[in-house]
Design an enzyme around this catalytic site. Structure first.
Site, PDB file in Angstrom:
ATOM      1  N   SER A   1       0.796  -1.192   0.093  1.00 35.26           N
ATOM      2  CA  SER A   1      -0.031  -0.038   0.083  1.00 35.26           C
ATOM      3  C   SER A   1       0.738   1.282  -0.097  1.00 35.26           C
ATOM      4  O   SER A   1       0.479   2.526  -0.254  1.00 35.26           O
ATOM      5  CB  SER A   1      -0.988  -0.131   1.196  1.00 35.26           C
ATOM      6  OG  SER A   1      -0.138   0.116   2.387  1.00 35.26           O
TER       7      SER A   1
ATOM      8  N   LYS B   1      -6.720   4.007   8.368  1.00 39.12           N
ATOM      9  CA  LYS B   1      -5.602   5.076   7.488  1.00 39.12           C
ATOM     10  C   LYS B   1      -6.186   6.476   7.744  1.00 39.12           C
ATOM     11  O   LYS B   1      -5.498   7.406   7.950  1.00 39.12           O
ATOM     12  CB  LYS B   1      -5.212   4.565   6.209  1.00 39.12           C
ATOM     13  CG  LYS B   1      -4.410   3.210   6.163  1.00 39.12           C
ATOM     14  CD  LYS B   1      -4.506   2.787   4.872  1.00 39.12           C
ATOM     15  CE  LYS B   1      -3.427   1.447   4.834  1.00 39.12           C
ATOM     16  NZ  LYS B   1      -3.165   0.745   3.356  1.00 39.12           N
TER      17      LYS B   1
END
Length: 840
Positions: free
Chosen positions: A748, A791
């Site tokens: 990611s 996140k």
């Protein structure tokens, strides 16, 4: 060798043992005169024709040497020997026909069957063969009389047997009070030892007790005493009678101590046996007395109590049959039997389990929602799932007749739900289980699985082991006395395994609604129904949970809290609790929202609220301390008091971002961790070199591959981004991810890595308010990633205003609170080109 094999009397051996050299020679002469016929018979048997030594016979200077294994023969003692070696048999045959003198020398190596002269000690004993008998197995049995010790001067021959020139070594004749005292001490200790060893003949003890010569006393007692070869040889070689007596005193003292200790141990064991027998007889007498008085003994009372408890337990047929069988066994055993306690403990466990005891559910949905909202702020997904469970259970009970044989048997309506709360520490997973139990009106059990490595912790031990007991599941049910509690299995992701088994495999049956209705504990050995229990497990991450176990659970993710949620939780739950724990009333101290916000931003960096509560507690303690020290009373905690009481702020996330992204080559990424989301800095720099690319910071293989793909894409599309081709020539590029002690991996960070490289090569910094996450492909595509909610919460905590993420993840933003969606501009992207053109 028993005396009857020698055709001699024990009294005769005793007499030989105490004779001196001259007395023995005279006895041989007398024996020859009186028993000449018997000597003639001996000569015929063994082929001897010589005469035995006379009184004046001297010991030859050259003697045939008979090696001894594991034995030392002393002077003035009679010892039986068995000869089997051909060399030794030849020696005896030749000596028996002559003067009958032989030298008895001990071998230094007892395991050596045919020792040479170099293997023998230097000192030995000159002896006379007195009796000889040939056994049917070819061996020769001798009775020899030790006469005097000698020292080998030199060996003369090795074959056909060993011969040596010897020097007779007479012991020093010593007299005086010390000799007499030592002799008496040796004699007394020997008599004491003989009392502890019944096998020593009393006549022999009396004879030894009558000896007056100290040397003769030492040798005869040594001949009867157990000692190792080195010690016996040392005793033989000592010249001084006093030294021999001192050595014997020490040996006998040690033997006396060992025998006394052995007798003490034997007496204690006998006393224990006598105690057990006495207790048995007393119990039997007590039973007889109680029977005459019409009273019942303790065993009968206990058995009747078990009968009553079995009737009241409500056991199903299988455990009921097992309980009756074990009770019959218990009835036939005495209470002193070891098996009695084992069966009694097993029955106690069997009847103590809540077979039919349960809590009546409170199925009021409105009440359940109120309880959950009162105890926890937010967590709507979890609360909705509990409300659904209550609604379905209420409907199933109302229509029980359609789905089960009996509408009255509530136990037949299975739970069919295994929940797994997954989230970072401190978000309230464990306390949520307590609230669920309160809402359902059920009892609550919690057991931690962290670090468990033994399968028996779950399934119990076999009854054959000492101290065996059921596993934690049944132990907890017995403790809570309910068969339908809310059972929380905490930290299920931290189970271990080793040679004792795999606990996660044992949980497969426990956490399967189709199997746990007949859970069999190793100790109980009968089926127990776990289907009425509402199992809830907790974990910080799912990666370490085995797939078959995870498949049995319904996973509910509990993400971290937003800033406003933390403020609500603090005001509603944490502040009142800390005020109470620190002795303050609610009216005495108030916290403004701005103060709590300052604590959240500057003193904590977490997804949960544990550190927030610790800092609130620290403020309360400092307020109380100021009140006691300076009589200063603080009634309202504002923002200025936070830094005054807690000190310098620990975190300034946005200021850190501004400082670190002020130069080209640094990008702010977003990462998921087991403890929640975090911001991640990617730094890149270049230097003259040979086109090398290096990445550091405890980076895993997946992240390294993402970095290589990012660099390759930039090289192939440099013109599209206005990056001079010269920037790639003759330079080395070094990429670093700080916090190098923490391992990092995953795809990611790809979008962040390519942005950092583009910023470095174009010499343009990235705006500090921009964060990003997403996987990249070599063709420039941006692929979806996981952990979006965590996140984005991290981005909000850090003060980011613009976040780039894959277009395919835009739908995941629906899980975010409205305040985060309003505070951050989320930019969906599909290609790397879109990102670079917007951030550079």
């Amino acid at each position: 060798m028993p005396a009857k094999k020698w055709n001699i009397d024990i009294q005769e051996i005793m007499q030989w043992m105490i004779m001196g050299e001259q007395e023995f020679a005279q006895m041989v002469i007398d024996f020859e005169l009186e028993e000449s016929d018997r000597l003639d018979t001996l000569s015929e048997e063994d082929g001897s024709s010589g005469n035995p030594p006379t009184k004046d016979t001297e010991i030859p200077k050259i003697l045939p040497i008979l090696p001894l294994r594991g034995l030392v023969v002393f002077p003035q003692t009679a010892v039986p020997l068995t000869i089997g070696q051909p060399r030794s048999i030849k020696l005896v045959d030749e000596v028996a026909t002559g003067h009958r003198w032989i030298g008895l020398v001990t071998s230094r190596k007892p395991d050596l069957e045919r020792p040479n002269s170099s293997d023998l000690y230097q000192y030995g004993t000159a002896a006379i063969i007195h009796r000889l008998f040939r056994a049917p197995d070819g061996t020769i049995r001798l009775l020899v009389q030790g006469v005097s010790r000698f020292k080998i001067k030199k060996f003369i021959s090795e074959e056909p047997y060993i011969t040596a020139e010897v020097l007779i070594q007479k012991e020093k004749e010593e007299t005086g009070l010390e000799v007499e005292a030592l002799t008496r001490n040796v004699r007394d200790q020997f008599i004491h030892i003989s009392e502890l060893i019944p096998s020593i003949p009393r006549e022999l003890v009396a004879t030894v007790n009558g000896l007056s010569d100290p040397l003769q006393t030492v040798y005869n007692i040594a001949n009867l005493q157990k000692m190792d070869i080195e010690t016996a040889q040392n005793l033989l070689e000592l010249d001084s009678v006093i030294d021999k007596l001192h050595l014997m005193v020490a040996l006998l003292a040690k033997e006396t101590e060992v025998l006394d200790l052995g007798k003490k141990i034997q007496n204690e064991a006998r006393e224990e046996i006598d105690k057990v027998q006495r207790d048995y007889f007393l119990r039997e007498q007590l039973k007889a007395i109680q029977k005459e008085l019409g009273e019942e003994d303790a065993q009968s009372v206990e058995i009747k109590e078990f009968i009553d408890r079995i009737k009241k337990s409500g056991m199903p047929p299988e455990p009921l049959k097992q309980a009756k069988r074990e009770l019959d066994r218990l009835r036939g055993l005495p209470t002193a039997a070891a098996e009695y306690g084992v069966i009694r403990t097993y029955l106690d466990w069997l009847v103590s389990l809540p077979w039919a005891s349960n809590s009546k559910d409170n199925l009021d949905i409105t009440n359940a929602r109120q309880v959950l909202d009162r105890d926890h702020y937010g967590l709507d997904e979890v609360k909705d799932r509990i409300i659904e469970f209550l609604a379905v259970r209420k409907l199933k009970l109302e229509r029980a007749g359609e789905f089960t044989e009996s509408a009255d048997d509530i136990r037949k309506v299975r739970e069919g739900v295994i929940l797994c709360f997954v989230g970072p520490p401190g978000v309230g997973k464990t306390s949520l289980g307590q609230s669920i139990a309160k809402a359902l009106n059920r009892k609550f059990i919690r057991t931690s699985l962290g670090g468990i490595r033994d399968e028996a912790e779950v399934r119990g031990h076999r009854r054959t082991y000492i101290g065996a007991m059921p596993g934690r599941i049944l132990q907890s049910l017995r403790r809570v006395d309910s068969n339908n509690p809310v059972f929380m299995l905490d930290e299920i992701d931290k189970l271990g395994n080793d040679y004792r088994g795999d606990p996660s495999s044992a949980l497969l049956e426990v956490l399967d609604p189709e199997q746990n209705s007949e859970f069999r504990d190793n100790y109980l050995e009968v089926a127990y129904d776990l289907s009425q229990i509402m199992f809830i497990t907790t974990a910080n991450q799912l990666d370490s949970i085995p797939t078959p176990l995870l498949d049995r659970m319904e996973v509910i993710e509990i993400s971290g809290y937003t800033e406003s949620e933390k403020v609500h939780i603090a005001q509603g739950f944490l502040v009142p609790r800390q005020l109470k724990e620190n002795g303050l009333r609610e009216k005495e101290l108030k916290f403004k929202d701005e103060a709590i916000t300052e604590v959240i931003r500057s003193f904590t960096r977490e997804s949960g609220v544990r550190n927030l509560e610790r800092n609130i507690g620290a403020i309360c303690r400092k307020v109380v301390t100021l009140r006691e020290k300076s009589k200063k009373r603080i009634r309202v905690i504002s923002k200025k008091y936070v830094t005054e009481l807690l000190g310098r702020p620990k975190f300034k996330p946005f200021e850190e971002i501004v400082k670190r992204t002020s130069v080209p080559g640094v990008a702010t990424g977003l990462a998921w961790t087991p403890v929640g989301g975090q911001i991640l800095f990617i730094e890149a720099t270049s230097m003259p070199g040979s086109n090398l690319f290096k990445i550091t910071g405890s980076v895993g293989d997946v992240m390294k591959e993402s970095a290589q793909a990012a660099l390759s894409y930039l090289k192939s599309h440099a013109n599209d981004f206005n990056i001079p081709v010269e920037r790639f020539k003759d330079v080395d590029i070094h990429m670093h991810i700080p916090a190098g002690a923490q391992p990092k991996d995953g795809p990611s960070a790809g979008i962040t890595i390519v942005s950092a490289l583009a910023s470095l090569l174009s010499d343009k910094p990235i705006h500090p308010e921009i964060g990003m996450t997403g996987e990249i492909s070599l063709r420039g595509k941006i692929l979806p990633v996981g952990g979006i909610k965590e996140k984005m919460l991290a981005a909000h905590r850090a003060g980011l205003k613009n976040v780039f993420l894959p277009n395919d993840n835009i739908g995941d933003l629906d899980d975010l609170p409205a305040e985060i969606r309003d505070a951050i501009d989320f930019i969906g992207v599909d290609t790397i080109d879109e990102v670079i053109k917007k951030v550079i």
